[in-house]
Design an enzyme around this catalytic site. Structure first.
Site, PDB file in Angstrom:
ATOM      1  N   GLU A 128     -12.275  14.401   8.228  1.00 28.68           N
ATOM      2  CA  GLU A 128     -13.470  14.142   7.429  1.00 28.68           C
ATOM      3  C   GLU A 128     -13.285  12.870   6.615  1.00 28.68           C
ATOM      4  OE1 GLU A 128     -12.775  16.712   3.422  1.00 28.68           O
ATOM      5  OE2 GLU A 128     -12.785  17.857   5.288  1.00 28.68           O
ATOM      6  N   LYS A 130     -12.804  10.362   3.648  1.00 24.25           N
ATOM      7  CA  LYS A 130     -12.248  10.502   2.299  1.00 24.25           C
ATOM      8  C   LYS A 130     -13.168   9.737   1.337  1.00 24.25           C
ATOM      9  CE  LYS A 130      -8.012   9.927  -0.401  1.00 24.25           C
ATOM     10  NZ  LYS A 130      -8.597   9.162  -1.513  1.00 24.25           N
ATOM     11  N   ASP A 132     -14.683   8.021  -1.793  1.00 22.71           N
ATOM     12  CA  ASP A 132     -14.110   7.297  -2.934  1.00 22.71           C
ATOM     13  C   ASP A 132     -14.975   7.573  -4.160  1.00 22.71           C
ATOM     14  OD1 ASP A 132     -12.535   5.698  -4.472  1.00 22.71           O
ATOM     15  OD2 ASP A 132     -13.274   3.803  -3.669  1.00 22.71           O
ATOM     16  N   TYR A 238     -16.002  19.892  -0.007  1.00 23.85           N
ATOM     17  CA  TYR A 238     -15.079  19.854   1.126  1.00 23.85           C
ATOM     18  C   TYR A 238     -13.897  20.805   0.988  1.00 23.85           C
ATOM     19  CZ  TYR A 238     -12.686  16.592  -2.043  1.00 23.85           C
ATOM     20  OH  TYR A 238     -12.088  16.012  -3.131  1.00 23.85           O
ATOM     21  N   LYS A 326      -5.223   6.346   5.362  1.00 22.02           N
ATOM     22  CA  LYS A 326      -5.895   5.274   4.650  1.00 22.02           C
ATOM     23  C   LYS A 326      -6.336   4.172   5.606  1.00 22.02           C
ATOM     24  CE  LYS A 326      -5.592   6.631   0.306  1.00 22.02           C
ATOM     25  NZ  LYS A 326      -5.028   5.735  -0.695  1.00 22.02           N
ATOM     26  N   CYS A 431      28.702 -12.193  13.471  1.00 24.77           N
ATOM     27  CA  CYS A 431      28.351 -11.872  12.089  1.00 24.77           C
ATOM     28  C   CYS A 431      28.368 -13.137  11.244  1.00 24.77           C
ATOM     29  CB  CYS A 431      29.336 -10.849  11.522  1.00 24.77           C
ATOM     30  SG  CYS A 431      29.128 -10.542   9.744  1.00 24.77           S
ATOM     31  N   CYS A 434      31.554 -12.831   8.641  1.00 29.71           N
ATOM     32  CA  CYS A 434      32.977 -12.816   9.007  1.00 29.71           C
ATOM     33  C   CYS A 434      33.247 -13.340  10.411  1.00 29.71           C
ATOM     34  CB  CYS A 434      33.543 -11.403   8.876  1.00 29.71           C
ATOM     35  SG  CYS A 434      32.909 -10.230  10.109  1.00 29.71           S
ATOM     36  N   CYS A 449      27.667  -5.794  13.026  1.00 27.81           N
ATOM     37  CA  CYS A 449      28.951  -6.486  12.927  1.00 27.81           C
ATOM     38  C   CYS A 449      30.072  -5.504  13.264  1.00 27.81           C
ATOM     39  CB  CYS A 449      29.140  -7.041  11.521  1.00 27.81           C
ATOM     40  SG  CYS A 449      30.818  -7.615  11.174  1.00 27.81           S
ATOM     41  N   CYS A 455      35.034  -7.418   7.158  1.00 28.41           N
ATOM     42  CA  CYS A 455      33.777  -8.126   6.884  1.00 28.41           C
ATOM     43  C   CYS A 455      33.462  -8.034   5.404  1.00 28.41           C
ATOM     44  CB  CYS A 455      32.637  -7.513   7.696  1.00 28.41           C
ATOM     45  SG  CYS A 455      31.033  -8.281   7.364  1.00 28.41           S
TER      46      CYS A 455
END
Length: 710
Positions: A128, A130, A132, A238, A326, A431, A434, A449, A455
């Site tokens: 349904e 929403k 506002d 609702y 939303k 990496c 290192c 890594c 490291c």
């Protein structure tokens, strides 16, 4: 403080997190006052959702920093002055949010898992719009409207009965309704009526409203009901609160019953079979938004079967059986100036977009996540194209979105603005910290890594995690101090055990921390005392502090509660290195532990260097056993229970939760340590093994009778 607003949650230290939670609590409280009390919101919905999500993520990472006034525990806002108060017999809760289609599928998956339903089992939802507007609860007794209340803080609302009586489509009397009926819904104002109201207000020199929601809320919450009467308000029903008799057996049936009683319900409410149908209806409603004549900000999904709603129940502020999907995120375009690689404590190489600062929904964004190398190249983990296969390159003009997410994301690329000669981004295979090989295992979306303890980035991040709030939480030793000590020549902290030898080394080497910049006699002494205070610490926090891959705070608590002591945990993990051992079977039998997590824990105790580091740490500590909950009156306290076969009166999740609340341990496999096997129809090898071991076996009715829940 302003720098913290855009800092990744994962990069916050304890002090920064505390400051952020304080800021968020203040900002969200102000937003709630503006929205719910003053009817003059100063934040867009997406911005408000983003703040709430950031607050929740920080609390999840630093649970002990959660404030007494946490926005996570609040619904609505403070009551306006001038209205009497009404306590809701049934609380008016808020809804959890979905922002992407995947969130809807996850919502459906969570419900099916909780209820024990197969993926192909029928499960209907209602969808349904929403609305506002302003939430309102109407209580009828004997068919007569006795009072109307706003949501307020969810528990107590404002008495707006006189005002609600002025709304034309709210019935004053009902025929054929239950003796007690609380009808809940939304007060709103149509676009046409809103425009006309503002025209009248402007003509008479009065206050004009920013949007229909403000106008509706401000009109309903007038101390003079005659003003409300002059405003064109409407009401959509609702939901419901207290009832003396059920309205129907389903959500849709109850909505239809409300319509029969004379309430306006939304004609776009529709039954949907599963996530695909929900998303299709969401898209249909979204396409109609401009022509509806009133504001909506999403679509609400609810489990249709009211019996299932009852079984699913509620979290602290939201129902499990409903979610608000939303509408689209706020978007902005900006230039991607550089792609940088951050190395985390598990060795993960995470690409971050450094952006030309841009405002997205009122927040200045300068960084965004790029997820992983596949996302940059324009494909998903299975090689399928995303963004129509467009890759992301440094210098590109990119679209950034937030959609309530804490960390902004790059959504799209404008190829028409790509510079000539722009080269594809090459994800590093070494990496950057290192120079060890960065390896991507089969099935893993992340490149990691392989340097481990050598490291520096991993070592520093592991140390930061070790002193974080949910772990050792050593006062005065935060992320900045850890980094400084790691690079210190005289008093280095390279591993956790070094923290607890700091005072001894300071004295022996005459390093004298108190004489260094940023330290003094008092601060150095306070640090040493704070370290000593944490030598006594529960086993669950030690395990979490180690920062093992796949072992977060919940998993650490799960393992600690099962083994109860460090010695039992350590012995079992060493024995579990043999995949044929009873210890490996026991570990994998713990409800909530899978093979991936089990392997990660066992490996930590099996690898020479990591095991030696753990041993050096434990030698400095007094690790406390897990406290026992008071289950002295429970008939199953301390017993290990296994459920097998089909449970007919509860789901496996419900049975597990009930057993653990009574002090029992729930395991997924039968062993010599099992005390009770609860066997439903279809029990197979577990029942036979229990019989061979002489383990007490009972059916579901026997179990319910034992725990007093028959």
């Amino acid at each position: 403080m302003s720098e913290l607003r855009s800092k990744d949650v994962g990069a916050l230290d304890m002090s920064e997190a505390r400051m952020e939670l304080a800021r968020l609590a203040e900002e969200l409280a102000g937003a709630n006052r503006a929205y719910h009390t003053q009817d003059a919101p100063d934040l867009a919905d997406a911005d408000y959702d983003a703040l709430k999500r950031r607050n929740a993520d920080i609390e999840a990472r630093f649970p002990e920093l959660k404030r007494d006034d946490s926005p996570s525990d609040q619904v609505g806002g403070p009551l306006a002055e001038g209205f009497s108060k009404i306590t809701h017999e049934v609380r008016m809760l808020s809804l959890g949010n979905a922002f992407e289609d995947g969130d809807v599928a996850e919502f459906d998956g969570r419900i099916r898992k909780y209820l024990g339903l197969r993926e192909d089992a029928a499960l209907q939802y209602t969808a349904e719009p929403k609305i506002d507007g302003l939430s309102l609860s109407l209580r009828y007794e004997g068919g007569n409207l006795v009072y109307a209340a706003t949501r307020g803080d969810g528990a107590v609302g404002e008495n707006v009965t006189a005002n609600a009586r002025m709304i034309d489509n709210i019935p004053q009397k009902l025929d054929g309704a239950p003796d007690v009926l609380e009808v809940r819904g939304e007060v709103y104002m149509s676009h046409t009526d809103f425009a006309a109201l503002n025209t009248r207000q402007e003509a008479r020199g009065g206050k004009t409203f920013a949007n229909p929601r403000n106008a509706a809320a401000g009109s309903l919450r007038q101390l003079d009901a005659e003003i409300t009467k002059s405003r064109p308000l409407e009401f959509f029903a609702y939901a419901w609160g207290a009832l003396s008799a059920p309205l129907a057996e389903t959500q849709m049936g109850a909505i239809e019953r409300l319509a029969e009683l004379g309430f306006q319900t939304n004609p776009l409410t529709q039954l949907c079979d599963g996530p695909d149908a929900l998303i299709a209806h969401y898209q249909s409603i979204d396409a109609q938004r401009a022509t509806l004549g009133y504001d909506i900000d999403g679509v609400v999904y609810k489990v249709n079967d009211l019996t299932l709603q009852g079984r699913l129940g509620f979290r602290s502020t939201t129902p499990r059986w409903a979610i608000a999907h939303k509408f689209a995120a706020e978007l902005a375009w900006t230039r991607l100036e550089a792609i940088e690689i951050q190395v985390g404590r598990t060795g993960a190489l995470s690409p971050v977009a450094r952006l030309q600062p841009v405002t997205v929904g009122g927040v200045v964004v300068s960084n965004a996540t790029l997820h992983n190398e596949d996302y940059i190249s324009g494909r998903d983990a299975k090689g399928n194209p995303i963004r129509d296969g467009k890759d992301i390159r440094e210098g590109d003009w990119v679209q950034v979105y937030r959609a309530g997410d804490v960390i902004p994301k790059v959504a799209d690329v404008d190829l028409s603005k790509r510079a000539n000669g722009a080269t594809p981004y090459v994800f590093p295979t070494l990496c950057p910290e290192c120079q060890s090989d960065a390896v991507r295992e089969e099935g893993d979306a992340v490149r990691r890594c392989s340097g481990g303890l050598i490291c520096p980035a991993q070592a520093v991040e592991k140390l930061k995690h070790f002193v974080s709030r949910g772990a050792f939480d050593i006062e005065g030793l935060g992320a900045k101090q850890v980094e400084a000590f790691y690079h210190d020549d005289q008093l280095p902290i390279k591993e956790p055990a070094d923290i607890f030898s700091l005072k001894e080394r300071d004295a022996a080497q005459l390093a004298k921390l108190k004489n260094r910049d940023g330290w003094g006699d008092k601060s150095a002494g306070n640090l040493f005392d704070a370290i000593d205070e944490k030598r006594k610490i529960p086993v669950n926090r030690v395990l979490f502090a180690l920062g093992l891959r796949h072992v977060g705070e919940s998993a650490s608590n799960l393992l600690a509660n099962h083994y109860t002591s460090w010695s039992a945990l350590e012995t079992s993990m060493i024995e579990a290195a043999d995949p044929e051992s009873a210890a490996w079977e026991e570990l994998n039998g713990i409800d909530g532990v899978g093979k991936v997590m089990a392997s990660s824990v066992v490996m930590a105790f099996a690898q020479g260097a990591e095991r030696a580091s753990i041993d050096r740490l434990i030698a400095q500590l007094d690790v406390l056993d897990m406290p026992r909950r008071d289950t002295s009156s429970s008939p199953v306290a301390g017993k290990t229970v296994v459920f097998t076969g089909t449970l007919e009166k509860m789901t496996r999740a419900e049975a597990k939760a009930r057993a653990e609340s009574l002090g029992a341990k729930v395991s997924g496999s039968v062993s010599a340590k099992t005390d009770i096997l609860v066997a439903g129809p279809g029990a197979g090898s577990k029942a036979k093994k229990a019989a061979d071991l002489g383990i007490e076996t009972m059916d579901e009715n026997g179990w319910l009778a034992l725990i007093g829940a028959a």
